[in-house]
Design an enzyme around this catalytic site. Structure first.
Site, PDB file in Angstrom:
ATOM      1  N   ARG A 112     -15.712 -18.176  -9.147  1.00  0.00           N
ATOM      2  CA  ARG A 112     -15.280 -16.830  -9.551  1.00  0.00           C
ATOM      3  C   ARG A 112     -16.496 -15.950  -9.818  1.00  0.00           C
ATOM      4  O   ARG A 112     -16.515 -14.768  -9.471  1.00  0.00           O
ATOM      5  CB  ARG A 112     -14.404 -16.950 -10.808  1.00  0.00           C
ATOM      6  CG  ARG A 112     -13.564 -15.743 -11.046  1.00  0.00           C
ATOM      7  CD  ARG A 112     -12.578 -15.562  -9.919  1.00  0.00           C
ATOM      8  NE  ARG A 112     -11.821 -14.345 -10.060  1.00  0.00           N
ATOM      9  CZ  ARG A 112     -10.692 -14.087  -9.398  1.00  0.00           C
ATOM     10  NH1 ARG A 112     -10.218 -14.938  -8.525  1.00  0.00           N
ATOM     11  NH2 ARG A 112     -10.062 -12.967  -9.580  1.00  0.00           N
ATOM     12  N   ASN A 129      -5.842   2.736 -12.991  1.00  0.00           N
ATOM     13  CA  ASN A 129      -4.852   1.781 -12.486  1.00  0.00           C
ATOM     14  C   ASN A 129      -3.458   2.391 -12.603  1.00  0.00           C
ATOM     15  O   ASN A 129      -3.176   3.117 -13.554  1.00  0.00           O
ATOM     16  CB  ASN A 129      -4.914   0.496 -13.335  1.00  0.00           C
ATOM     17  CG  ASN A 129      -3.894  -0.536 -12.901  1.00  0.00           C
ATOM     18  OD1 ASN A 129      -3.763  -0.859 -11.715  1.00  0.00           O
ATOM     19  ND2 ASN A 129      -3.155  -1.074 -13.858  1.00  0.00           N
ATOM     20  N   ASP A 155     -10.132  -0.721 -18.929  1.00  0.00           N
ATOM     21  CA  ASP A 155     -11.210  -1.238 -19.772  1.00  0.00           C
ATOM     22  C   ASP A 155     -11.242  -2.751 -19.619  1.00  0.00           C
ATOM     23  O   ASP A 155     -10.643  -3.282 -18.677  1.00  0.00           O
ATOM     24  CB  ASP A 155     -11.039  -0.772 -21.232  1.00  0.00           C
ATOM     25  CG  ASP A 155      -9.761  -1.298 -21.867  1.00  0.00           C
ATOM     26  OD1 ASP A 155      -9.121  -2.198 -21.274  1.00  0.00           O
ATOM     27  OD2 ASP A 155      -9.410  -0.821 -22.964  1.00  0.00           O
ATOM     28  N   GLY A 193       0.773  -1.237   0.000  1.00  0.00           N
ATOM     29  CA  GLY A 193       0.000   0.000   0.000  1.00  0.00           C
ATOM     30  C   GLY A 193       0.801   1.282   0.000  1.00  0.00           C
ATOM     31  O   GLY A 193       0.324   2.311   0.483  1.00  0.00           O
ATOM     32  N   THR A 194       2.001   1.265  -0.614  1.00  0.00           N
ATOM     33  CA  THR A 194       2.751   2.528  -0.645  1.00  0.00           C
ATOM     34  C   THR A 194       2.078   3.537  -1.580  1.00  0.00           C
ATOM     35  O   THR A 194       2.151   4.742  -1.331  1.00  0.00           O
ATOM     36  CB  THR A 194       4.225   2.328  -1.059  1.00  0.00           C
ATOM     37  OG1 THR A 194       4.286   1.851  -2.397  1.00  0.00           O
ATOM     38  CG2 THR A 194       4.936   1.364  -0.124  1.00  0.00           C
ATOM     39  N   HIS A 203       0.436   1.335 -13.156  1.00  0.00           N
ATOM     40  CA  HIS A 203       1.238   0.196 -13.619  1.00  0.00           C
ATOM     41  C   HIS A 203       2.707   0.621 -13.656  1.00  0.00           C
ATOM     42  O   HIS A 203       3.026   1.713 -14.145  1.00  0.00           O
ATOM     43  CB  HIS A 203       0.777  -0.261 -15.007  1.00  0.00           C
ATOM     44  CG  HIS A 203       1.523  -1.460 -15.488  1.00  0.00           C
ATOM     45  ND1 HIS A 203       1.243  -2.735 -15.033  1.00  0.00           N
ATOM     46  CD2 HIS A 203       2.564  -1.574 -16.334  1.00  0.00           C
ATOM     47  CE1 HIS A 203       2.089  -3.582 -15.589  1.00  0.00           C
ATOM     48  NE2 HIS A 203       2.902  -2.914 -16.384  1.00  0.00           N
ATOM     49  N   ASP A 262      -4.413  -3.797 -18.921  1.00  0.00           N
ATOM     50  CA  ASP A 262      -3.500  -2.661 -19.138  1.00  0.00           C
ATOM     51  C   ASP A 262      -3.663  -2.032 -20.527  1.00  0.00           C
ATOM     52  O   ASP A 262      -2.710  -1.507 -21.097  1.00  0.00           O
ATOM     53  CB  ASP A 262      -2.024  -3.094 -18.941  1.00  0.00           C
ATOM     54  CG  ASP A 262      -1.753  -3.648 -17.542  1.00  0.00           C
ATOM     55  OD1 ASP A 262      -2.434  -3.224 -16.597  1.00  0.00           O
ATOM     56  OD2 ASP A 262      -0.869  -4.502 -17.413  1.00  0.00           O
ATOM     57  N   GLY A 303      -9.764  -5.059 -21.201  1.00  0.00           N
ATOM     58  CA  GLY A 303      -8.486  -5.735 -21.436  1.00  0.00           C
ATOM     59  C   GLY A 303      -7.563  -5.585 -20.245  1.00  0.00           C
ATOM     60  O   GLY A 303      -7.940  -4.993 -19.226  1.00  0.00           O
TER      61      GLY A 303
HETATM   62  C1  GAR Z   1       3.084  -1.032  -7.468  1.00  0.00           C
HETATM   63  O1  GAR Z   1       4.402  -0.993  -7.950  1.00  0.00           O
HETATM   64  C2  GAR Z   1       2.096  -1.044  -8.610  1.00  0.00           C
HETATM   65  O2  GAR Z   1       2.487  -0.263  -9.692  1.00  0.00           O
HETATM   66  C3  GAR Z   1       2.099  -2.497  -8.958  1.00  0.00           C
HETATM   67  O3  GAR Z   1       2.095  -3.162  -7.706  1.00  0.00           O
HETATM   68  C4  GAR Z   1       2.815  -2.373  -6.768  1.00  0.00           C
HETATM   69  C5  GAR Z   1       1.988  -2.214  -5.509  1.00  0.00           C
HETATM   70  O4  GAR Z   1       2.755  -1.596  -4.496  1.00  0.00           O
HETATM   71  N1  GAR Z   1       0.972  -2.856  -9.775  1.00  0.00           N
HETATM   72  C6  GAR Z   1       1.053  -3.710 -10.789  1.00  0.00           C
HETATM   73  O5  GAR Z   1       2.063  -4.313 -11.081  1.00  0.00           O
HETATM   74  C7  GAR Z   1      -0.240  -3.905 -11.566  1.00  0.00           C
HETATM   75  N2  GAR Z   1      -0.015  -4.589 -12.798  1.00  0.00           N
HETATM   76  P1  GAR Z   1       2.067  -0.897  -3.252  1.00  0.00           P
HETATM   77  O6  GAR Z   1       1.090  -1.900  -2.628  1.00  0.00           O
HETATM   78  O7  GAR Z   1       3.200  -0.587  -2.320  1.00  0.00           O
HETATM   79  O8  GAR Z   1       1.367   0.348  -3.740  1.00  0.00           O
END
Ligand code: GAR
Length: 197
Positions: A66, A108, A147, A12-13, A110, A151, A149
């Protein structure tokens, strides 16, 4: 006031960066209504509770199928009447019924410059492992709309980050978070809240 919910799976940063930006005024006109995790042990939930934010867990493991999970997940999210859903390290595929219902209202973060190193299998450290294996000199992060898909939705913001000699996936991940993710995720929320996008 933009009413947001943040979905998390781990540390959760990025959630922390959003909450800090709300406190410091880098995000305005925004109210954080709930933090939702698929993982009861996610430290992100603790971060939310420490701020007095409602923190809830809903896990696919607690449902027989699911489809049953997807239905319950959508019902749970609907209950918060959110204007914007923020995926911040949320590692569960968003059900199609949700992407349809919330079109243009899910974003999101990424950890790469989409369309590089994204899609199925690219999450967390794996993204940086792949980038280093390919020998890229520049990587970064992307905030995009979600959306149906993986990413593939419209890009809102991107920020580039330099890859340095001797980087490990962990070192690179940390630099991408500090220099890009924690900057552009709050910025994107602020822009949406203030009709700047
Ligand atoms: C982050 O780096 C985020 O970009 C990535 O997970 C991490 C979560 O860190 N997300 C993905 O890779 C999604 N495809 P966090 O819990 O410390 O925010």
């Amino acid at each position: 006031m933009l009413r947001i919910g943040v979905m998390v799976s781990g540390g959760g940063t990025n959630l922390q960066a959003v909450m800090d930006a709300m406190d410091s005024g880098r995000i305005t006109n925004t109210e954080l209504a709930v933090v939702i995790s698929n993982n009861a042990n996610a430290y992100a939930l603790e971060r939310a509770r420490l701020r007095g934010i409602e923190a809830v867990c809903i896990s696919p493991k607690d449902y027989g199928s699911r489809d049953a999970f997807n239905e319950a997940f959508l019902a749970k999210v609907d209950g918060y009447h959110l204007d914007l859903i923020v995926l911040a390290g949320f590692l569960v595929a968003i059900p199609e019924a949700m992407t349809r219902k919330y079109e243009g209202r899910i974003i999101n973060i990424h950890p790469s410059l989409i369309p590089s190193f994204c899609g199925k299998g690219y999450y967390g450290l794996k993204v940086h492992e792949a980038a280093l294996a390919r020998g890229v000199k520049v990587t970064g992060a992307t905030v995009h709309y979600v959306d149906s898909g993986m990413d593939t939705g419209p890009i809102i913001l991107q920020k580039a980050v330099e890859v340095k000699k001797g980087d490990t996936p962990e070192i690179l991940q940390k630099r991408v978070m500090e220099e890009a993710e924690w900057v552009i995720l709050p910025q994107a929320i602020h822009m949406i809240a203030n009709q700047l996008v």
